[in-house]
Design an enzyme around this catalytic site. Structure first.
Site, mmCIF file in Angstrom:
data_model
loop_
_atom_site.group_PDB
_atom_site.id
_atom_site.type_symbol
_atom_site.label_atom_id
_atom_site.label_comp_id
_atom_site.label_asym_id
_atom_site.label_seq_id
_atom_site.Cartn_x
_atom_site.Cartn_y
_atom_site.Cartn_z
ATOM 1 N N CYS A 1 -1.167 9.000 3.105
ATOM 2 C CA CYS A 1 -1.208 8.331 1.786
ATOM 3 C C CYS A 1 -2.352 8.562 0.985
ATOM 4 O O CYS A 1 -2.255 8.328 -0.283
ATOM 5 C CB CYS A 1 -0.493 6.823 1.959
ATOM 6 S SG CYS A 1 -1.880 5.767 2.859
ATOM 7 N N GLU B 1 0.811 -1.002 0.013
ATOM 8 C CA GLU B 1 -0.180 -0.074 -0.029
ATOM 9 C C GLU B 1 0.926 1.073 0.047
ATOM 10 O O GLU B 1 1.431 1.530 1.049
ATOM 11 C CB GLU B 1 -1.027 -0.010 1.143
ATOM 12 C CG GLU B 1 -2.105 1.010 1.332
ATOM 13 C CD GLU B 1 -1.637 2.173 1.955
ATOM 14 O OE1 GLU B 1 -1.119 3.372 1.418
ATOM 15 O OE2 GLU B 1 -1.634 2.047 3.408
#
Length: 683
Positions: free
Chosen positions: A294, A255
């Protein structure tokens, strides 16, 4: 100054100080990593020899109970973590996402385990289906614990949530974990793991902690193990091709940070509520965690005719943001995690400015408040503008992992979607629009490049959790640059840590393996009605074949009167004759009710309540004069360790129901779910 310790093989390791870790707020030393090397052979041996057996002594339901208890424990001790979290530069609101968000994720997965997973350590991913013509050979799929170790490598921005959102599904799946937080904020992760160890809730070997380097850990992994990573796309690319991971085909889930976008649709004008929602969302994603997410919005894509209006409103909102010591009540944005991070963001902003102009930044009165902040890692909210985004690559390639976003104008929704795709794969994108037709056109196109999509309008805004908030029920991850992986997503995340196998055999053997009745398997019939058996007494395959009932016209008329359902197929002889069935038929729900009348045992007994139906299908019509019969079979038992108000234990039983006609043809099929009492406890 505290020397952080790793938790390896049931003991804390580390006495000698190594790398100093400094407060992001004032630059003072907070802790240091330890100099002692970790024996990763010992860590893995402990996970395999102690952790796996301990976890396998528990089933899915019991591990879910441990997660629930741990969530409550961490929530009760959250202030300990809040006090430490401020050193990472996080405000109270930022820390809430990390700390209480982490505990909330544990709680969410406890609920998933309780409600969606069976007793035992095998998931039947059915239904089974015949592989032969005579019914003696069938196939299905099962999921079982992998028998390996999960290595979780996390980023610096969410030291608690990052660990727990990976730990929860892997623990539920029966995999011991070795967590490796990013060094810069590992002091907060270590504090959380100390609390977890002190709680005594987890079995020994279920969780180990690495402070510092992973050394030769990845070299020592084996085929059943799993590696997950959260961090930069560059590091993810390097780990993905680690020789041992490639050689042993070890699953690797990444991720990675990505250049997420928000699109203001062309139907929205500055007078619309949605216009302000867009501005608020971009500003919020720039300032929460000082933009160190993120999922933060890095590219704000707006109609060219509204570019100046968006820029003006964003400047005004950013100018009101108080920046400084996160312990101050008036502060709304804290610092970056470290001075190194501060330097990295500055370098990347300089690169972006080669193809963009500064709309708002440090020149506009940047002055962090609080004592000692001059030595902190603060960075001004920075809004850039790329006037020709189709001609300049930097804004689509370079991510400044801080409070930085770039405005991009577009002409037409197709161009907006093309700009979104230039990010080469993102975790999340937001479309702000009032027009369902625009959403219907844009979302299928954008979905090819995004892991999650938010359509934001005034209706959703009242309850929306926002662009940048991953939620346990929804998948987190994205294609391409975003890593190509998946985390969270409810039960999906647990399945990532289980091994799927196809299973073939006779229905009887499949039932024995899965712990779930498979049609065609051997049945157990006796004079005792299955509804008269306590939870512990019931066995998979306990079955009852009922007496028969012939359906008459009076039944259809009476049911129509009671239900109010006068559909023509039940009452209009001529219209029914012209239908594909060629005759009047009984209500499907009458067949369901009549079947219940055939198999229900009316006297008080262990079966307490029916709380649902699954897999209901009406297979063939039942006409006037047809005779129906039902078979009730104990299909699945789940011991959720529940008790009623009096303290009497309960379990959940799923019953397979087959309703057939006088020709032996299946007319209705479904599962009925019931609460069933356990045997009364002796005083």
């Amino acid at each position: 100054m505290t020397t952080l310790q790793s938790y390896i093989a049931g003991r804390w390791i580390g006495q000698q100080a190594a790398q100093q870790l400094r407060s992001a707020v004032n630059g003072q030393a907070v802790a240091s990593t330890h100099a002692e090397a970790i024996d990763f052979a010992e860590a893995l041996a402990h996970a395999r020899r102690v952790g796996i057996p301990a976890l396998m002594k528990l089933d899915f339901q019991q591990r879910a109970e441990r997660l629930k208890a741990l969530a409550k424990f961490l929530a009760a001790n959250k202030e300990t973590l809040y006090a430490i979290s401020a050193h990472t530069g996080a405000t109270r609101a930022d820390s809430w996402i990390d700390i209480e968000g982490g505990a909330g994720t544990l709680s969410a997965y406890a609920g998933i385990g309780t409600n969606e997973l069976p007793s035992g350590n095998l998931v039947h991913e059915g239904p089974a289906f015949p592989l032969g013509k005579k019914g003696g050979f069938a196939g299905t799929h099962i999921l079982v614990p992998r028998g390996g170790v999960a290595v979780h490598i996390n980023a610096f921005n969410f030291p608690v949530w990052g660990l727990l959102e990976k730990f929860a599904p892997s623990f539920l799946a029966g995999m011991p974990c070795i967590g490796k937080p990013a060094t810069a904020t590992s002091y907060l992760t270590e504090a959380a793991v100390r609390l977890i160890v002190q709680s005594g809730i987890l079995p020994e070997g279920a969780l180990q902690l690495v402070i510092g380097s992973t050394g030769d850990l990845l070299d020592r992994l084996e085929g059943p193990d799993v590696v997950t990573f959260t961090g930069s796309a560059d590091t993810a690319a390097k780990l993905r091709v680690h020789p041992n991971l490639v050689r042993q085909s070890i699953p690797f889930n990444a991720e990675a940070d990505s250049l997420n976008c928000a699109i203001l649709a062309p139907d929205v004008t500055p007078d619309d509520e949605e216009f302000d929602l867009f501005v608020k969302e971009v500003a919020r994603e720039m300032t929460i965690k000082a933009g160190q997410k993120c999922t933060a919005i890095r590219r704000a894509i707006v109609p060219r005719q509204h570019l100046d209006a968006v820029a003006e409103k964003l400047r005004a909102r950013l100018a009101k943001t108080v920046i400084g010591d996160p312990l101050r009540e008036d502060v709304r944005m804290g610092a970056l995690a470290s001075r190194d991070q501060q330097a990295d963001v500055a370098e990347r902003v300089a690169t972006l400015l080669q193809g963009a102009e500064l709309v708002y930044g440090a020149r506009d009165g940047f002055s962090p408040v609080g004592d000692g902040v001059a030595d902190g890692a603060f960075f001004a909210p920075t809004l850039l503008l790329s006037r020709k985004p189709l001609e300049h690559d930097a804004a689509h390639d370079v991510e400044a992992f801080g409070p930085v976003s770039t405005l991009m104008p577009y002409d037409g929704i197709d161009e907006a979607l093309a700009l979104a795709a230039r990010g080469k794969g993102s975790l999340v994108g937001t479309l702000v629009t009032r027009d369902p037709a625009i959403a219907a056109k844009a979302i299928p196109v954008a979905a090819a490049w995004h892991g999650r999509l938010l359509v934001l309008d005034r209706e959703a805004a009242a309850e929306s959790t926002g662009h940048g908030s991953p939620l346990p029920p929804l998948k987190h991850g994205g294609p391409g640059r975003a890593g190509g992986g998946e985390e969270l997503g409810g039960l999906r995340a647990v399945k990532h840590y289980l091994q799927r196998a196809a299973l073939q055999g006779s229905p009887t053997m499949l039932a024995a393996v899965t712990g779930e009745h498979v049609r065609g398997a051997a049945l157990r019939e006796s004079e005792v009605h299955p509804f008269r058996r306590y939870f512990e007494e019931l066995q998979i395959g306990d079955s009852l074949l009922t007496h028969r009932r012939t359906v008459g016209e009076a039944d259809i008329v009476a049911f129509g009167g009671i239900s109010g359902d006068y559909f023509y197929m039940h009452f209009d002889e001529e219209a029914a004759k012209a239908s594909p069935f060629g005759k009047r038929i009984a209500h499907g729900y009458f067949v369901l009710s009549a079947a219940a009348g055939l198999f229900v045992s009316p006297s008080p007994g262990p079966v307490l309540a029916n709380y649902g139906l699954d897999t209901l299908r009406f297979v063939k019509p039942v006409g006037i004069g047809d005779t129906i019969q039902a078979r009730l079979t104990c299909k699945r038992k789940i011991d959720r360790n529940k008790k009623d108000a009096s303290g009497q234990g309960q379990g959940v039983v799923a019953w397979d129901v087959e309703v057939t006609n006088q020709l032996g043809e299946l007319v209705a099929s479904y599962d009925i779910l019931t609460l069933v009492s356990k045997k009364p406890t002796t005083p």
